[in-house]
Motif scaffolding. Structure first.
Motif, PDB file in Angstrom:
ATOM      1  N   LEU A 122      48.031  30.840  30.515  1.00  0.00           N
ATOM      2  CA  LEU A 122      48.201  30.648  31.945  1.00  0.00           C
ATOM      3  C   LEU A 122      47.839  29.224  32.296  1.00  0.00           C
ATOM      4  O   LEU A 122      46.839  28.687  31.798  1.00  0.00           O
ATOM      5  CB  LEU A 122      47.289  31.600  32.730  1.00  0.00           C
ATOM      6  CG  LEU A 122      47.686  33.070  32.734  1.00  0.00           C
ATOM      7  CD1 LEU A 122      46.539  33.912  33.282  1.00  0.00           C
ATOM      8  CD2 LEU A 122      48.945  33.294  33.555  1.00  0.00           C
ATOM      9  N   ARG A 144      51.582  28.791  36.406  1.00  0.00           N
ATOM     10  CA  ARG A 144      52.641  28.875  35.403  1.00  0.00           C
ATOM     11  C   ARG A 144      52.155  29.617  34.161  1.00  0.00           C
ATOM     12  O   ARG A 144      50.983  29.926  34.017  1.00  0.00           O
ATOM     13  CB  ARG A 144      53.097  27.462  34.993  1.00  0.00           C
ATOM     14  CG  ARG A 144      53.681  26.630  36.121  1.00  0.00           C
ATOM     15  CD  ARG A 144      54.171  25.291  35.590  1.00  0.00           C
ATOM     16  NE  ARG A 144      53.067  24.411  35.220  1.00  0.00           N
ATOM     17  CZ  ARG A 144      53.150  23.457  34.276  1.00  0.00           C
ATOM     18  NH1 ARG A 144      54.267  23.289  33.599  1.00  0.00           N
ATOM     19  NH2 ARG A 144      52.111  22.663  34.023  1.00  0.00           N
ATOM     20  N   ARG A 145      53.099  29.885  33.266  1.00  0.00           N
ATOM     21  CA  ARG A 145      52.783  30.464  31.964  1.00  0.00           C
ATOM     22  C   ARG A 145      53.521  29.700  30.888  1.00  0.00           C
ATOM     23  O   ARG A 145      54.687  29.357  31.056  1.00  0.00           O
ATOM     24  CB  ARG A 145      53.199  31.943  31.909  1.00  0.00           C
ATOM     25  CG  ARG A 145      52.920  32.599  30.538  1.00  0.00           C
ATOM     26  CD  ARG A 145      53.554  33.982  30.449  1.00  0.00           C
ATOM     27  NE  ARG A 145      54.982  33.953  30.741  1.00  0.00           N
ATOM     28  CZ  ARG A 145      55.920  33.517  29.893  1.00  0.00           C
ATOM     29  NH1 ARG A 145      55.580  33.053  28.694  1.00  0.00           N
ATOM     30  NH2 ARG A 145      57.189  33.524  30.262  1.00  0.00           N
ATOM     31  N   GLU A 176      60.667  29.575  25.065  1.00  0.00           N
ATOM     32  CA  GLU A 176      60.350  30.821  25.748  1.00  0.00           C
ATOM     33  C   GLU A 176      61.489  31.822  25.507  1.00  0.00           C
ATOM     34  O   GLU A 176      62.660  31.480  25.674  1.00  0.00           O
ATOM     35  CB  GLU A 176      60.194  30.574  27.250  1.00  0.00           C
ATOM     36  CG  GLU A 176      58.993  29.739  27.620  1.00  0.00           C
ATOM     37  CD  GLU A 176      57.706  30.545  27.581  1.00  0.00           C
ATOM     38  OE1 GLU A 176      57.777  31.795  27.688  1.00  0.00           O
ATOM     39  OE2 GLU A 176      56.630  29.927  27.451  1.00  0.00           O
ATOM     40  N   LEU A 192      52.992  38.357  25.798  1.00  0.00           N
ATOM     41  CA  LEU A 192      53.708  37.676  26.882  1.00  0.00           C
ATOM     42  C   LEU A 192      53.879  38.549  28.124  1.00  0.00           C
ATOM     43  O   LEU A 192      53.609  38.080  29.236  1.00  0.00           O
ATOM     44  CB  LEU A 192      55.063  37.178  26.363  1.00  0.00           C
ATOM     45  CG  LEU A 192      55.886  36.326  27.332  1.00  0.00           C
ATOM     46  CD1 LEU A 192      56.787  35.364  26.548  1.00  0.00           C
ATOM     47  CD2 LEU A 192      56.757  37.163  28.261  1.00  0.00           C
ATOM     48  N   PRO A 193      54.307  39.817  28.019  1.00  0.00           N
ATOM     49  CA  PRO A 193      54.476  40.596  29.249  1.00  0.00           C
ATOM     50  C   PRO A 193      53.176  40.800  30.026  1.00  0.00           C
ATOM     51  O   PRO A 193      53.185  40.798  31.264  1.00  0.00           O
ATOM     52  CB  PRO A 193      55.028  41.938  28.736  1.00  0.00           C
ATOM     53  CG  PRO A 193      55.724  41.584  27.472  1.00  0.00           C
ATOM     54  CD  PRO A 193      54.848  40.533  26.843  1.00  0.00           C
ATOM     55  N   ARG A 207      50.145  36.568  35.637  1.00  0.00           N
ATOM     56  CA  ARG A 207      50.579  35.382  36.388  1.00  0.00           C
ATOM     57  C   ARG A 207      51.201  35.784  37.715  1.00  0.00           C
ATOM     58  O   ARG A 207      50.869  35.216  38.768  1.00  0.00           O
ATOM     59  CB  ARG A 207      51.591  34.573  35.563  1.00  0.00           C
ATOM     60  CG  ARG A 207      51.941  33.225  36.183  1.00  0.00           C
ATOM     61  CD  ARG A 207      53.242  32.665  35.645  1.00  0.00           C
ATOM     62  NE  ARG A 207      54.390  33.428  36.110  1.00  0.00           N
ATOM     63  CZ  ARG A 207      54.918  33.330  37.334  1.00  0.00           C
ATOM     64  NH1 ARG A 207      54.414  32.495  38.229  1.00  0.00           N
ATOM     65  NH2 ARG A 207      55.973  34.060  37.669  1.00  0.00           N
ATOM     66  N   ARG A 208      52.113  36.744  37.667  1.00  0.00           N
ATOM     67  CA  ARG A 208      52.777  37.174  38.895  1.00  0.00           C
ATOM     68  C   ARG A 208      51.786  37.820  39.865  1.00  0.00           C
ATOM     69  O   ARG A 208      51.957  37.732  41.083  1.00  0.00           O
ATOM     70  CB  ARG A 208      53.896  38.148  38.555  1.00  0.00           C
ATOM     71  CG  ARG A 208      55.031  37.513  37.763  1.00  0.00           C
ATOM     72  CD  ARG A 208      56.153  38.505  37.504  1.00  0.00           C
ATOM     73  NE  ARG A 208      57.194  37.922  36.663  1.00  0.00           N
ATOM     74  CZ  ARG A 208      58.353  38.515  36.390  1.00  0.00           C
ATOM     75  NH1 ARG A 208      58.631  39.718  36.898  1.00  0.00           N
ATOM     76  NH2 ARG A 208      59.243  37.932  35.604  1.00  0.00           N
ATOM     77  N   LYS A 224      51.461  32.557  25.763  1.00  0.00           N
ATOM     78  CA  LYS A 224      50.398  33.454  26.212  1.00  0.00           C
ATOM     79  C   LYS A 224      49.324  32.717  27.009  1.00  0.00           C
ATOM     80  O   LYS A 224      48.253  33.273  27.265  1.00  0.00           O
ATOM     81  CB  LYS A 224      49.775  34.152  25.013  1.00  0.00           C
ATOM     82  CG  LYS A 224      50.768  35.006  24.222  1.00  0.00           C
ATOM     83  CD  LYS A 224      50.108  35.647  23.018  1.00  0.00           C
ATOM     84  CE  LYS A 224      51.132  36.401  22.160  1.00  0.00           C
ATOM     85  NZ  LYS A 224      50.501  37.038  20.981  1.00  0.00           N
ATOM     86  N   ILE A 258      57.582  43.756  31.254  1.00  0.00           N
ATOM     87  CA  ILE A 258      57.108  43.058  32.462  1.00  0.00           C
ATOM     88  C   ILE A 258      57.335  43.933  33.691  1.00  0.00           C
ATOM     89  O   ILE A 258      56.475  44.048  34.571  1.00  0.00           O
ATOM     90  CB  ILE A 258      57.819  41.705  32.604  1.00  0.00           C
ATOM     91  CG1 ILE A 258      57.347  40.744  31.489  1.00  0.00           C
ATOM     92  CG2 ILE A 258      57.551  41.084  33.975  1.00  0.00           C
ATOM     93  CD1 ILE A 258      58.192  39.487  31.376  1.00  0.00           C
ATOM     94  N   GLU A 274      52.415  37.439  31.683  1.00  0.00           N
ATOM     95  CA  GLU A 274      53.339  37.227  32.802  1.00  0.00           C
ATOM     96  C   GLU A 274      53.011  38.171  33.961  1.00  0.00           C
ATOM     97  O   GLU A 274      53.100  37.778  35.135  1.00  0.00           O
ATOM     98  CB  GLU A 274      54.782  37.420  32.345  1.00  0.00           C
ATOM     99  CG  GLU A 274      55.827  37.248  33.435  1.00  0.00           C
ATOM    100  CD  GLU A 274      55.880  35.859  34.049  1.00  0.00           C
ATOM    101  OE1 GLU A 274      56.458  35.733  35.146  1.00  0.00           O
ATOM    102  OE2 GLU A 274      55.345  34.904  33.446  1.00  0.00           O
ATOM    103  N   THR A 275      52.629  39.412  33.655  1.00  0.00           N
ATOM    104  CA  THR A 275      52.195  40.336  34.698  1.00  0.00           C
ATOM    105  C   THR A 275      50.990  39.777  35.444  1.00  0.00           C
ATOM    106  O   THR A 275      50.917  39.817  36.684  1.00  0.00           O
ATOM    107  CB  THR A 275      51.845  41.707  34.077  1.00  0.00           C
ATOM    108  OG1 THR A 275      53.031  42.295  33.520  1.00  0.00           O
ATOM    109  CG2 THR A 275      51.269  42.655  35.112  1.00  0.00           C
TER     110      THR A 275
END
Length: 271
Positions: free
Chosen positions: A60, A54-55, A134, A4-5, A11-12, A58, A212, A8-9
């Motif tokens: 995207l 979005r996420r 989540e 997940l991190p 995604r951002r 795991k 993250i 998310e990294t």
């Protein structure tokens, strides 16, 4: 595997470059991923714009007005922002070319990632429909874990890694969270107290948020959207530290296989 991190990294990192951009082309060099890239997808995407990045767990999700791209990094995948004129490397399987002159380039040596398309609500897609809450959102709590664990004899580590219970807590972060919560990974999930699960839920949130903030964990393959590794591995408390002194009590960290996954714990701090 990116957890997940790391997702998310990614995604951002890609959101500022992709959000609001029109899709110019999907260039597919290798369609044989975990599931084949739909052969008609390169014809569907040009002219659509990315309206959300979005996420879910795991996965995207790149939303357009006509449907949603579902992307998974697999075991060795990464999604980088680059100039589409940059010569592709081996294992650069597709480019999503954007209207701003950049592309999202997918690299995956093991080809366990995926790029799929749905015109329905992606939350109802077979890959996402049964996922748990989540871990960084309000409906994840110690009380929720305690309720879900009632009567279960499975090890609490396996319970925590079950994506039907909670999404995105992979092996690295399960080991770390259980250490922070003082819980033995092999303890039966149904025998952990409410107080224990409250500590565990808080530890899960803390370890994921910290990872993250440091760009995820790079043990082998993961890089972010700019091709840089994550740095959370430098602060790992037990994972990968078998035989080394516990950072809290100096007892040697132990290692065994639990459900075919490497499991690390401190025999003094966890019980």
């Amino acid at each position: 595997m990116p957890e997940l991190p790391e997702v998310e990294t990614t995604r951002r990192g890609i959101e500022p470059h992709a959000l609001g951009q029109g899709i110019v082309a999907l260039v597919v060099r290798e369609s044989r991923l975990r599931w084949p890239i739909p052969p008609d997808l390169p014809d569907k995407l040009p002219g659509l714009a990315v309206v959300a990045v979005r996420r879910r767990g795991k996965y995207l999700l790149l939303d357009t007005a006509a449907g949603c791209l579902i992307l998974h990094l697999g075991m060795s995948g990464s999604l980088r922002v680059c100039d589409p004129a940059l010569p592709p490397r081996k294992h650069d399987h597709f480019d999503l070319v954007l209207g701003n002159g950049l592309c999202l380039r997918f690299h995956d040596p093991r080809r366990f990632g995926c790029l799929l398309w749905t015109e329905a609500d992606p939350r109802a897609h077979p890959l996402l429909a049964a996922l748990g809450p989540e871990p960084l959102e309000a409906d994840f709590s110690g009380a929720y874990l305690h309720r879900r664990a009632e009567g279960r004899n499975t090890a609490v580590k396996a319970f925590l890694m079950d994506s039907h219970v909670v999404v995105g807590v992979g092996n690295i972060y399960a080991n770390e969270a259980l250490f922070m919560a003082g819980l033995l990974p092999t303890r039966a999930a149904g025998r952990v107290s409410l107080a224990g699960y409250e500590r565990l839920a808080a530890a899960v949130r803390e370890v994921l948020a910290a990872s993250i903030a440091q760009g995820g964990t790079t043990l082998r393959d993961f890089v972010n959207e700019a091709g840089h590794p994550g740095y959370f591995q430098q602060t790992l408390r037990v994972y990968g530290r078998a035989g080394e002194p516990c950072r809290a009590c100096a007892a040697p960290v132990r290692l065994e296989r639990l459900g075919q996954r490497a499991t690390y714990w401190c025999p003094t701090c966890q019980h």
